[in-house]
Design an enzyme around this catalytic site. Sequence first.
Site, PDB file in Angstrom:
ATOM      1  N   ASP A 122       0.856  -1.189   0.000  1.00 53.57           N
ATOM      2  CA  ASP A 122       0.000   0.000   0.000  1.00 53.57           C
ATOM      3  C   ASP A 122       0.883   1.227   0.000  1.00 53.57           C
ATOM      4  O   ASP A 122       1.748   1.382   0.858  1.00 53.57           O
ATOM      5  CB  ASP A 122      -0.913  -0.001   1.233  1.00 53.57           C
ATOM      6  CG  ASP A 122      -1.782   1.249   1.266  1.00 53.57           C
ATOM      7  OD1 ASP A 122      -2.458   1.511   0.258  1.00 53.57           O
ATOM      8  OD2 ASP A 122      -1.770   1.955   2.292  1.00 53.57           O
ATOM      9  N   GLU A 150      -1.881  -1.616  -6.120  1.00 58.22           N
ATOM     10  CA  GLU A 150      -2.995  -0.886  -6.713  1.00 58.22           C
ATOM     11  C   GLU A 150      -2.448  -0.070  -7.870  1.00 58.22           C
ATOM     12  O   GLU A 150      -1.406   0.560  -7.739  1.00 58.22           O
ATOM     13  CB  GLU A 150      -3.579   0.089  -5.680  1.00 58.22           C
ATOM     14  CG  GLU A 150      -4.727  -0.457  -4.895  1.00 58.22           C
ATOM     15  CD  GLU A 150      -5.251   0.576  -3.909  1.00 58.22           C
ATOM     16  OE1 GLU A 150      -6.468   0.718  -3.822  1.00 58.22           O
ATOM     17  OE2 GLU A 150      -4.446   1.237  -3.236  1.00 58.22           O
ATOM     18  N   ASP A 158      -3.171   1.429   6.911  1.00 61.04           N
ATOM     19  CA  ASP A 158      -2.230   1.079   5.850  1.00 61.04           C
ATOM     20  C   ASP A 158      -2.021  -0.433   5.751  1.00 61.04           C
ATOM     21  O   ASP A 158      -1.967  -0.994   4.660  1.00 61.04           O
ATOM     22  CB  ASP A 158      -0.880   1.772   6.088  1.00 61.04           C
ATOM     23  CG  ASP A 158      -1.011   3.288   6.033  1.00 61.04           C
ATOM     24  OD1 ASP A 158      -1.956   3.765   5.369  1.00 61.04           O
ATOM     25  OD2 ASP A 158      -0.194   3.980   6.661  1.00 61.04           O
TER      26      ASP A 158
END
Length: 382
Positions: free
Chosen positions: A184, A268, A349
């Site tokens: 992340d 991501e 997170d």
Amino acid sequence: MPKAYRYRLYPNAAQADLLNRHFGSVRYLYNWALAKKTQAYQTENKALSRYDIQRELPNLKGEQQWLKEINSQALQSALLNLDSAYTRFFREKKGFPRFKSKKDSRHSFQCPQNVKVDFSTSTIQLPKIGKVKAVLSREFVGTIKTVTVSKSATGKVFASVLVETTDVLPAKSAPNQALAVGIDVGLKDFATLSTGEAIANPRFLKKSLKKLRRLSRQHSKKQKGSSNRNKSRVRLARQHERVSNQRTDFLHKVSTRIVRENQTVCVESLNISGLLKNTKLSRAIADVSWGSFVSMLEYKCEWQGKNLVKIGRFEPSSKLCTCGTLNHALTLKDRVWTCSACGTTHNRDLLAANNIVRFAFQKQNLIGVDSPESALVETAVR
Ligand SMILES: [Zn+2]
């Protein structure tokens, strides 16, 4: 497999002069062609092709004799680059090609042929320029496809050599959730891994950034055209270069380790350009350089037979509890939150990193698995 190698060049005075003439001439030709195309379109509603323009080159060389001292293929490459800029504008709706300026921070030209890299004498031979001393830190075996020579704002000259290597990519095994790590991207930390590890931005980078901001403030106060302003411009450019080198080193170290330690890497695919419109966050996001980090992960995974799985960019990864409850009220400054349904407390997170792995495997959203589009990333060499 194509790979790019970047080497620093150390031209002598005569070569430096020739190099500068190449940078200038290629810029001149690019601008000349851009003006021609724009005019033909505005006055005759006609779209000039690269070949239309190429046909006028001999005439132009007759008028501008100095163009004859320039490698003709470097000139043709400039026309090709203009063509690609037009294509990007029409196809991807990217900005209209703009005129290049002497004041641009980077100058470059390309040599598609007749370049020799000699590791025994540490030289790179460029057409019309000759054998230029170079620091050839990494050797390669393969055929040179094209070479881009560039000059940075601080006057350093580099050659980026694109090589078709004989290397064969290692085979991959299917992504395995038990051997996968989720990453992340953070603003406070550089990144959080699903293993629980938080990777902070290095202290020296923060320090250098602080200095960069100070120099940039000082520079903006100097009077335009003054010699003090020019001095501060050079100082500022040097610091920019330092920050970008330190950042690249850091990104290389982290990405190499993550790829080595894991069979599958899940990230991501953030919409960086969309996020950059938010000016408050832009600085921080640009600083953490997520985009170049992901492309490093991509090509390193390819080279080492590992998997990179990208998930969609709008997944609510930090807001979704493992019980399925979505915390709509979560804001950017909430670092920890407790689920109202099951009572679990989450570090946002770490939760995001774990959810990224979960989404990647549950949804089989395996966009990145078989796309070796990333192989063309420059190896960091100075
Ligand atoms: Zn819950």
